[in-house]
Design a protein around this motif. Structure first.
Motif, short mmCIF file in Angstrom:
data_model
loop_
_atom_site.label_atom_id
_atom_site.label_comp_id
_atom_site.label_asym_id
_atom_site.label_seq_id
_atom_site.Cartn_x
_atom_site.Cartn_y
_atom_site.Cartn_z
N ASP A 1 0.84 -1.19 0.00
CA ASP A 1 0.00 0.00 0.00
C ASP A 1 0.89 1.26 0.00
O ASP A 1 1.79 1.38 0.85
N HIS A 2 0.67 2.17 -0.92
CA HIS A 2 1.39 3.44 -0.97
C HIS A 2 2.92 3.31 -0.97
O HIS A 2 3.60 3.93 -0.14
N HIS B 1 -7.83 9.78 3.70
CA HIS B 1 -7.47 8.75 4.67
C HIS B 1 -7.89 9.15 6.08
O HIS B 1 -8.02 10.33 6.38
N HIS C 1 -9.19 4.77 -2.67
CA HIS C 1 -8.54 4.83 -1.35
C HIS C 1 -9.45 5.59 -0.38
O HIS C 1 -10.40 6.25 -0.79
N ASN D 1 -10.27 0.44 -0.64
CA ASN D 1 -9.32 0.34 0.46
C ASN D 1 -9.94 0.72 1.80
O ASN D 1 -10.50 1.82 1.95
ZN ZN Z 1 -4.61 4.79 0.68
#
Ligand code: ZN
Ligand code: G3H
Ligand code: 13P
Ligand code: NA
Length: 311
Positions: free
Chosen positions: A82-83, A180, A213, A256
């Motif tokens: 992830d990322h 996020h 996301h 996500n």
């Molecule tokens: Zn993310």
């Protein structure tokens, strides 16, 4: 078995549903996610951030995931970075048995994002690993990079075709208003994702899997339990689940979710610890915490993503 996301995304695109990508950093979380997915016969993506790798160590995480694959032989499981911030961490994960990596060069100018992504794609594809990249910036905290609300910029639909063509990437994360963490929208405002932008993107690259996301819905029952048991989460707001259902029906093939798992886990620990000040065996509170995570994942798979029975 541990698989790439190629087949998962193809079926999800055609079937109008999405695969859940859940962040993992310890045994209880790995167990909760894969037990829920296993019981519901759903494909699932386990994703690991740089922070998770630092916390748990790459070997432990890989072995936990391998154990989950052994325990759940009937569902496809992908292991995803992830990322990923640069080529080196992506390479390290490709070399370490991941089946998918994200190179997140979205903070760089367009051409630089293309160059960095392309290099990762070349290495990953040569090793049978698929790649996710990102165009546009999410508001909030993206790993170490803080993107303020004003700096956050939606994905520009005019850029996606060139980006996908030039990089050879396998899926694309876009920014359409998610962020996020557990504080996604200002209290009093109406949370609304930009489906108009998503639909423009779909038209530019038909058949191509899109990633969303920052898709936690921030279950208010867990926020309440946390706050009633010594926590202090003020104005925690997530993406309404109806909008996630709408996204899942579209070209969005990967959704996500991390914060919702953290909230379920924390609510379970706080509730048990508060009710039983005499407890000091971690199994007593982690059993409830793990069950909450499993409940969250089962709910997402069954009632939001639509991936139940698609294994
Ligand atoms: Zn993310
Ligand atoms: O993208 C953010 C994920 O929730 C991972 O968060 O970098 O704190 O592990 P983290
Ligand atoms: P949330 O913070 O909304 O769970 O987003 C997780 C995420 O996008 C991980 O890459
Ligand atoms: Na979909």
């Amino acid at each position: 078995a541990l698989v790439t996301t190629t087949e998962m995304f193809k079926k999800a695109y055609e079937g109008g549903y999405a695969i859940g990508a859940f962040n993992v950093n310890n045994m209880e979380i790995v167990q909760a996610i894969t037990e829920a997915a296993g019981e519901l016969k759903s494909p699932v993506i386990l994703q690991v951030s740089a922070g998770a790798r630092k916390y748990a160590n790459a070997t432990y995480l890989r072995k936990l995931v391998e154990a989950a694959v052994i325990e759940n032989p009937d569902i496809p499981i992908a292991l995803h970075l992830d990322h990923g911030a640069d080529f080196d961490i992506c390479k390290s994960c490709v070399d370490g048995g991941f089946t998918s990596v994200m190179i997140d060069a979205s903070k760089y100018p367009f051409q630089e994002n293309i160059e960095i992504t392309k290099k990762v794609v070349e290495y990953a594809h040569a090793h049978g690993v698929v790649v996710e990249a990102e165009l546009g910036k999410l508001a909030g905290i993206e790993d170490d990079v803080k993107v303020s609300a004003e700096d956050s910029s939606y994905t520009q639909p005019e850029e996606v075709e060139e980006f996908v063509d030039k990089t050879g990437v396998d899926s694309l994360a876009i920014a359409i208003g998610t962020s996020h963490g557990a504080f996604k929208f200002k209290p009093g405002t109406k949370p609304q994702l930009r489906f108009d932008i998503l639909h423009e993107i779909e038209k530019k690259i038909p058949g191509f899997p899109i990633v969303l996301h920052g898709a936690s819905s921030v279950p208010q029952e867990y926020v309440k339990i946390i706050n009633e048991n010594g926590g202090a989460l003020k104005d925690a707001i997530g993406v309404p689940e109806d909008q996630l259902r709408e996204a899942a029906r579209s070209a969005v093939c990967k959704i996500n979710i991390d914060s919702d798992l953290r909230l379920g886990l924390t609510a379970g620990i706080r509730e048990v610890m508060n009710a039983h000040p005499d407890y000091f065996d971690p199994r007593q509170y982690l059993t409830v915490a793990r069950q909450n995570v499993k409940d969250v994942v089962a709910h997402k798979i069954q009632d939001v993503l639509g991936s139940a029975g698609k294994a």
